[in-house]
Design a protein around this motif. Structure first.
Motif, PDB file in Angstrom:
ATOM      1  N   ILE A  25       7.958  -4.441   0.209  1.00  0.00           N
ATOM      2  CA  ILE A  25       7.795  -3.420  -0.844  1.00  0.00           C
ATOM      3  C   ILE A  25       6.437  -2.732  -0.691  1.00  0.00           C
ATOM      4  O   ILE A  25       6.333  -1.508  -0.788  1.00  0.00           O
ATOM      5  CB  ILE A  25       7.969  -4.045  -2.245  1.00  0.00           C
ATOM      6  N   LEU A  26       5.385  -3.487  -0.441  1.00  0.00           N
ATOM      7  CA  LEU A  26       4.052  -2.927  -0.248  1.00  0.00           C
ATOM      8  C   LEU A  26       4.005  -2.036   0.986  1.00  0.00           C
ATOM      9  O   LEU A  26       3.439  -0.941   0.948  1.00  0.00           O
ATOM     10  CB  LEU A  26       3.028  -4.063  -0.132  1.00  0.00           C
ATOM     11  N   ALA A  27       4.626  -2.457   2.057  1.00  0.00           N
ATOM     12  CA  ALA A  27       4.647  -1.655   3.281  1.00  0.00           C
ATOM     13  C   ALA A  27       5.435  -0.367   3.069  1.00  0.00           C
ATOM     14  O   ALA A  27       5.057   0.694   3.581  1.00  0.00           O
ATOM     15  CB  ALA A  27       5.239  -2.470   4.426  1.00  0.00           C
ATOM     16  N   ALA A  28       6.536  -0.433   2.326  1.00  0.00           N
ATOM     17  CA  ALA A  28       7.342   0.760   2.060  1.00  0.00           C
ATOM     18  C   ALA A  28       6.541   1.767   1.240  1.00  0.00           C
ATOM     19  O   ALA A  28       6.581   2.979   1.495  1.00  0.00           O
ATOM     20  CB  ALA A  28       8.631   0.382   1.343  1.00  0.00           C
ATOM     21  N   GLN A  29       5.772   1.287   0.255  1.00  0.00           N
ATOM     22  CA  GLN A  29       4.968   2.187  -0.561  1.00  0.00           C
ATOM     23  C   GLN A  29       3.878   2.846   0.275  1.00  0.00           C
ATOM     24  O   GLN A  29       3.607   4.030   0.138  1.00  0.00           O
ATOM     25  CB  GLN A  29       4.346   1.425  -1.726  1.00  0.00           C
ATOM     26  N   LEU A  30       3.245   2.075   1.128  1.00  0.00           N
ATOM     27  CA  LEU A  30       2.200   2.636   1.984  1.00  0.00           C
ATOM     28  C   LEU A  30       2.776   3.606   3.010  1.00  0.00           C
ATOM     29  O   LEU A  30       2.147   4.597   3.362  1.00  0.00           O
ATOM     30  CB  LEU A  30       1.430   1.510   2.682  1.00  0.00           C
ATOM     31  N   MET A  31       3.983   3.334   3.480  1.00  0.00           N
ATOM     32  CA  MET A  31       4.600   4.183   4.493  1.00  0.00           C
ATOM     33  C   MET A  31       4.961   5.552   3.899  1.00  0.00           C
ATOM     34  O   MET A  31       4.830   6.572   4.555  1.00  0.00           O
ATOM     35  CB  MET A  31       5.859   3.493   5.043  1.00  0.00           C
ATOM     36  N   PHE A  32       5.408   5.574   2.646  1.00  0.00           N
ATOM     37  CA  PHE A  32       5.827   6.826   2.033  1.00  0.00           C
ATOM     38  C   PHE A  32       4.719   7.512   1.240  1.00  0.00           C
ATOM     39  O   PHE A  32       4.932   8.583   0.675  1.00  0.00           O
ATOM     40  CB  PHE A  32       7.044   6.598   1.125  1.00  0.00           C
TER      41      PHE A  32
END
Length: 145
Positions: free
Chosen positions: A10-17
């Protein structure tokens, strides 16, 4: 372990977008328009409107078409002119009540003159013009019976 992996996903997805926006500036070009019309333009617009009323009174379609803007000539039919004629009394004398600009839905403004009947102040008729004096629209007073 599954909870840690889910949290990291979830943290990686937020940083990616995530997007970084810098230097956003909204510019709206506005044309400066005066608050009132000058006397020369008022005279031109008033003369054209009074000629339009005379054309309505005599049902002279050629005279009316000469005064209408090219933008509205195609949609102004005899039925529309009949409704405009029924919307106000063409035999009564009109006086200028107010001059100014009418704001359109697209944000632009066009010159307009509001008329009232001589001696009466309840019914108001508004005429909207192009800058060259051609009539774009007439909003007649509503007759209540």
């Amino acid at each position: 372990m599954k909870k840690i992996f889910l949290g990291l996903t979830i943290l990686a997805a937020q940083l990616m977008f995530a997007q970084k926006v810098t230097g956003v500036k909204v510019e709206k070009v506005q044309k400066d328009i005066p608050a009132q019309l000058n006397k020369e333009k008022i005279n031109i617009y008033n003369d054209n409107f009074l000629k339009f009323v005379e054309g309505l009174k005599t049902s002279d379609r050629a005279a009316i078409d000469a005064l209408l803007s090219d933008k509205v000539k195609a949609i102004v039919t005899d039925d529309v002119l009949k409704k405009v004629k029924e919307g106000f009394d063409v035999n009564k004398k009109l006086e200028i009540l107010q001059t100014g600009y009418h704001k359109l839905m697209d944000g632009s403004s066009l010159p307009s003159i509001k008329y009232k009947y001589a001696g009466e102040s309840k019914e108001v008729i508004m005429a909207v013009f192009e800058e060259d004096g051609k009539i774009v629209g007439v909003m007649p007073a509503k007759k209540t019976k």
